[in-house]
Write a protein that holds these residues in place. Sequence first.
Motif, PDB file in Angstrom:
ATOM      1  N   ALA A  85      63.091  60.493  26.792  1.00  0.00           N
ATOM      2  CA  ALA A  85      63.083  61.074  25.448  1.00  0.00           C
ATOM      3  C   ALA A  85      63.358  62.569  25.476  1.00  0.00           C
ATOM      4  O   ALA A  85      63.935  63.126  24.534  1.00  0.00           O
ATOM      5  N   LEU A  86      62.963  63.240  26.547  1.00  0.00           N
ATOM      6  CA  LEU A  86      63.121  64.691  26.638  1.00  0.00           C
ATOM      7  C   LEU A  86      64.454  65.114  27.259  1.00  0.00           C
ATOM      8  O   LEU A  86      64.793  66.296  27.236  1.00  0.00           O
ATOM      9  N   SER A  87      65.196  64.138  27.812  1.00  0.00           N
ATOM     10  CA  SER A  87      66.442  64.467  28.500  1.00  0.00           C
ATOM     11  C   SER A  87      67.624  64.223  27.576  1.00  0.00           C
ATOM     12  O   SER A  87      67.755  63.143  26.991  1.00  0.00           O
ATOM     13  N   PRO A  88      68.491  65.206  27.401  1.00  0.00           N
ATOM     14  CA  PRO A  88      69.618  65.044  26.480  1.00  0.00           C
ATOM     15  C   PRO A  88      70.604  63.975  26.962  1.00  0.00           C
ATOM     16  O   PRO A  88      70.752  63.742  28.166  1.00  0.00           O
ATOM     17  N   GLU A  89      71.273  63.346  25.997  1.00  0.00           N
ATOM     18  CA  GLU A  89      72.300  62.379  26.325  1.00  0.00           C
ATOM     19  C   GLU A  89      73.531  63.090  26.865  1.00  0.00           C
ATOM     20  O   GLU A  89      73.846  64.202  26.459  1.00  0.00           O
ATOM     21  N   ALA A  90      74.219  62.425  27.794  1.00  0.00           N
ATOM     22  CA  ALA A  90      75.496  62.946  28.254  1.00  0.00           C
ATOM     23  C   ALA A  90      76.515  62.821  27.123  1.00  0.00           C
ATOM     24  O   ALA A  90      76.473  61.851  26.369  1.00  0.00           O
ATOM     25  N   PRO A  91      77.392  63.766  26.951  1.00  0.00           N
ATOM     26  CA  PRO A  91      78.358  63.715  25.850  1.00  0.00           C
ATOM     27  C   PRO A  91      79.161  62.419  25.850  1.00  0.00           C
ATOM     28  O   PRO A  91      79.823  62.094  26.838  1.00  0.00           O
ATOM     29  N   GLY A  92      79.037  61.661  24.759  1.00  0.00           N
ATOM     30  CA  GLY A  92      79.819  60.451  24.587  1.00  0.00           C
ATOM     31  C   GLY A  92      79.306  59.231  25.315  1.00  0.00           C
ATOM     32  O   GLY A  92      79.890  58.149  25.204  1.00  0.00           O
ATOM     33  N   LEU A  93      78.227  59.358  26.078  1.00  0.00           N
ATOM     34  CA  LEU A  93      77.700  58.232  26.855  1.00  0.00           C
ATOM     35  C   LEU A  93      76.187  58.206  26.682  1.00  0.00           C
ATOM     36  O   LEU A  93      75.441  58.804  27.460  1.00  0.00           O
ATOM     37  N   ARG A  94      75.719  57.484  25.696  1.00  0.00           N
ATOM     38  CA  ARG A  94      74.309  57.538  25.342  1.00  0.00           C
ATOM     39  C   ARG A  94      73.394  56.953  26.412  1.00  0.00           C
ATOM     40  O   ARG A  94      72.186  57.227  26.413  1.00  0.00           O
ATOM     41  N   TRP A  95      73.927  56.134  27.306  1.00  0.00           N
ATOM     42  CA  TRP A  95      73.058  55.532  28.331  1.00  0.00           C
ATOM     43  C   TRP A  95      72.873  56.432  29.546  1.00  0.00           C
ATOM     44  O   TRP A  95      72.123  56.102  30.448  1.00  0.00           O
ATOM     45  N   TRP A  96      73.536  57.573  29.580  1.00  0.00           N
ATOM     46  CA  TRP A  96      73.313  58.554  30.634  1.00  0.00           C
ATOM     47  C   TRP A  96      72.492  59.721  30.093  1.00  0.00           C
ATOM     48  O   TRP A  96      72.745  60.203  28.984  1.00  0.00           O
ATOM     49  N   ARG A  97      71.523  60.163  30.863  1.00  0.00           N
ATOM     50  CA  ARG A  97      70.716  61.314  30.504  1.00  0.00           C
ATOM     51  C   ARG A  97      70.952  62.451  31.501  1.00  0.00           C
ATOM     52  O   ARG A  97      71.104  62.216  32.701  1.00  0.00           O
ATOM     53  N   VAL A  98      70.987  63.663  30.972  1.00  0.00           N
ATOM     54  CA  VAL A  98      71.088  64.854  31.815  1.00  0.00           C
ATOM     55  C   VAL A  98      69.665  65.241  32.192  1.00  0.00           C
ATOM     56  O   VAL A  98      68.891  65.720  31.357  1.00  0.00           O
ATOM     57  N   VAL A  99      69.293  65.021  33.450  1.00  0.00           N
ATOM     58  CA  VAL A  99      67.907  65.180  33.882  1.00  0.00           C
ATOM     59  C   VAL A  99      67.773  66.422  34.757  1.00  0.00           C
ATOM     60  O   VAL A  99      68.419  66.533  35.815  1.00  0.00           O
ATOM     61  N   GLU A 100      66.948  67.347  34.299  1.00  0.00           N
ATOM     62  CA  GLU A 100      66.701  68.572  35.059  1.00  0.00           C
ATOM     63  C   GLU A 100      66.081  68.245  36.419  1.00  0.00           C
ATOM     64  O   GLU A 100      65.137  67.454  36.519  1.00  0.00           O
TER      65      GLU A 100
END
Length: 290
Positions: A85-100
């Motif tokens: 929930a806290l990790s933004p979605e990758a542009p155009g690919l909602r099933w990927w999260r950008v995880v710090e």
Amino acid sequence: MLPGVALLALPGGEFTMGTDSSEGFAADGEGPSRRVRVSPFRIAPTTVTNQAFAEFVRATQYVTEAERIGHSYVFHLQLPAARCALSPEAPGLRWWRVVEHACWQRPEGPGSHIHTRPGHPVVHVSWNDAQAYCQWAGARLPTEAQWEYAARGGHDGRRLPWGDALAPGGEVRCNTWQGQAFPDAPAAHWQPGPVAADAFAPNDFGLHNVCGNVWEWCTDTFLPDYHRATAADDPLDLRESGQRAMRGGSFLCHDSYCNRYRLAARSSNAPHSAASNIGFRIAAGMPAQG
């Protein structure tokens, strides 16, 4: 070559590479199929594991690109709900999260670790990271032609190392998406993510998990006219494209979205890219041209 790293010696020879099947992705340049020849070479039976990559890092103090950038891409169902929930979605690919701070040591970000999975494929490694490992190990990445020759295990014309059916008689033989349509409804008994690098029976050349589990970087750059533009003898594409070839598919492949677990399938990514479903295996012999 590193002590204890036993590569499989393959004789090389002619084989039919690529596919003319309508299920192939035309934009990927999976065909036209053709006869090609590869020289003898050696290749690892598995992808590089967390344990092996850790040895490289201990010896060299290497820092991966994901660590230097400060984040990587993780499939959403690999994450705890709160982190997802806290990790933004990758542009155009909602099933990927950008995880710090996700990286090879922390595959799902802070709180995860590889201590309990030393034999799993190392992930979150870019093509550049894989090149650094190869230089240290006295090896290199396989070419696309070498990869497909080795993955086929001596059998021309098959979709998969064991035949054409993904799960013959209901038997699961590789780690691809299980359940309903990708990407939100996995089977209750299956957790999205890589399994051990030597899981499942090897093909007839002794290679494990050439279909599914994690994508594998290859030496070649990636262009869709590969089969029309490269030589028939030891094909290798080094034309500039800004992308590097990947083979084998991953645990996220499913017929409802992406059936690139097939032997002839191709894909690519930028050489600095990393994600929770990308790894590599090493090879030796037939030095790169150019």
